[in-house]
Design an enzyme around this catalytic site. Sequence first.
Site, PDB file in Angstrom:
ATOM      1  N   TYR A  91      38.936  47.206  38.894  1.00 41.27           N
ATOM      2  CA  TYR A  91      39.988  47.334  37.883  1.00 41.27           C
ATOM      3  C   TYR A  91      39.465  46.984  36.493  1.00 41.27           C
ATOM      4  O   TYR A  91      38.751  45.999  36.302  1.00 41.27           O
ATOM      5  CB  TYR A  91      41.137  46.396  38.252  1.00 41.27           C
ATOM      6  CG  TYR A  91      42.393  46.587  37.456  1.00 41.27           C
ATOM      7  CD1 TYR A  91      43.236  47.660  37.706  1.00 41.27           C
ATOM      8  CD2 TYR A  91      42.762  45.679  36.476  1.00 41.27           C
ATOM      9  CE1 TYR A  91      44.415  47.824  36.997  1.00 41.27           C
ATOM     10  CE2 TYR A  91      43.943  45.819  35.762  1.00 41.27           C
ATOM     11  CZ  TYR A  91      44.770  46.904  36.020  1.00 41.27           C
ATOM     12  OH  TYR A  91      45.933  47.062  35.307  1.00 41.27           O
ATOM     13  N   SER A 186      37.283  45.747  45.387  1.00 40.58           N
ATOM     14  CA  SER A 186      38.556  45.437  44.758  1.00 40.58           C
ATOM     15  C   SER A 186      39.370  46.725  44.578  1.00 40.58           C
ATOM     16  O   SER A 186      39.732  47.361  45.562  1.00 40.58           O
ATOM     17  CB  SER A 186      38.318  44.700  43.440  1.00 40.58           C
ATOM     18  OG  SER A 186      39.527  44.141  42.968  1.00 40.58           O
ATOM     19  N   GLN A 187      39.657  47.162  43.344  1.00 39.92           N
ATOM     20  CA  GLN A 187      40.331  48.437  43.162  1.00 39.92           C
ATOM     21  C   GLN A 187      39.518  49.571  43.791  1.00 39.92           C
ATOM     22  O   GLN A 187      40.074  50.498  44.381  1.00 39.92           O
ATOM     23  CB  GLN A 187      40.547  48.727  41.679  1.00 39.92           C
ATOM     24  CG  GLN A 187      41.171  50.087  41.403  1.00 39.92           C
ATOM     25  CD  GLN A 187      41.257  50.384  39.925  1.00 39.92           C
ATOM     26  OE1 GLN A 187      42.322  50.236  39.325  1.00 39.92           O
ATOM     27  NE2 GLN A 187      40.158  50.789  39.315  1.00 39.92           N
ATOM     28  N   ASP A 272      39.121  33.791  47.702  1.00 40.42           N
ATOM     29  CA  ASP A 272      39.449  34.877  46.769  1.00 40.42           C
ATOM     30  C   ASP A 272      40.912  34.767  46.334  1.00 40.42           C
ATOM     31  O   ASP A 272      41.816  35.032  47.121  1.00 40.42           O
ATOM     32  CB  ASP A 272      39.198  36.223  47.455  1.00 40.42           C
ATOM     33  CG  ASP A 272      39.330  37.399  46.505  1.00 40.42           C
ATOM     34  OD1 ASP A 272      39.840  37.218  45.382  1.00 40.42           O
ATOM     35  OD2 ASP A 272      38.927  38.510  46.906  1.00 40.42           O
ATOM     36  N   HIS A 301      36.237  36.245  44.582  1.00 39.73           N
ATOM     37  CA  HIS A 301      36.402  37.701  44.491  1.00 39.73           C
ATOM     38  C   HIS A 301      35.069  38.435  44.384  1.00 39.73           C
ATOM     39  O   HIS A 301      35.027  39.646  44.545  1.00 39.73           O
ATOM     40  CB  HIS A 301      37.290  38.042  43.291  1.00 39.73           C
ATOM     41  CG  HIS A 301      37.846  39.427  43.327  1.00 39.73           C
ATOM     42  ND1 HIS A 301      38.566  39.915  44.399  1.00 39.73           N
ATOM     43  CD2 HIS A 301      37.775  40.454  42.426  1.00 39.73           C
ATOM     44  CE1 HIS A 301      38.915  41.163  44.155  1.00 39.73           C
ATOM     45  NE2 HIS A 301      38.457  41.507  42.984  1.00 39.73           N
TER      46      HIS A 301
END
Length: 321
Positions: A91, A186-187, A272, A301
């Site tokens: 992101y 992630s994204q 995370d 993360h």
Amino acid sequence: MFIDLPLDELRRYRPSVPEPPGFDAFWQRTLTETRTHDLDARFTATDAGLALLDTYDVEFAGFGGHPIRGWFLAPRGAAGPLPCVVQYLGYGGGRAHPHDWLLWPCAGLPTLVMDARGQSGPNRPGDTPDPVGAAHPGVPGKMTQGLLDPETYYYRRLFTDAVRAVEAAGVHPVVDPARIVVSGRSQGGACALAVAGLVPEVAGALIDVPFLTDVRRALEITKEEPYGELVRYFAGERLHIDRALATLDHVDGLNFAVRAQAPALFDTSLHDPITPPSTGFAAYHHYAGPKEQRVWRFNGHEGGGGHQRAEQLRFVRELFG
């Protein structure tokens, strides 16, 4: 500190899947409409100063026929057809520079890196605009853009772009379209999971700390960005929460996980706060295809970092022999 369930409970955590009515029809129609536009995948050779690689500036038609940029890197003079890794971005960043994506071509595999429409950042600049305006007011960022209707939601467009990136990679002459792996963190992990559920032909998936999975739980236990965008929006738009959650169900990774069949390698971290570990375990537990998971007990993360990359190299090598 640990911010979620203890590990023994995480290994048993299997929430219900929030499948909205007409989920399959929604995505089938979305992809059918998108494919009425010519893919028009273009690979323009560019000198990136990488003497051992062939480097291309990529453009193809994504959602709505909108032009999506990317990079394509392959070992210099490679003769196909070869397996390929399609990579999606986290992101708030874009495709950055060709030299940022050396892992897979150095391992002998071409890679296509898809730019994220409308996203850019100081360390990862992007080059793809999002020509679709906001359907209604939202807080800054992409999480609330078009949130009150699945038809207008930002992630409908991004996930469709991600499917088209696989199709674009498959038309390059050095790529074997039957041996494409999707990858992201992630994204980007959300994109890889979505594509694994939407494209049965995908050969494998590398899913790191995936965002947008088990979204309803994530919103109850974290305010970290980018989930924080939704929390701030709901704090003001109190009467729109249920409508917005129904939209989010259309992009929740759990609904793609139960449909995915390709072998997958997951990366989950117990510290995370951005994609809470229970949400990653939920995606892993519901994933329908063959799967492996690496759990990093004291990481956030960033996940497994270089150790996870080594696991991915092993996984792909074993996948394709």
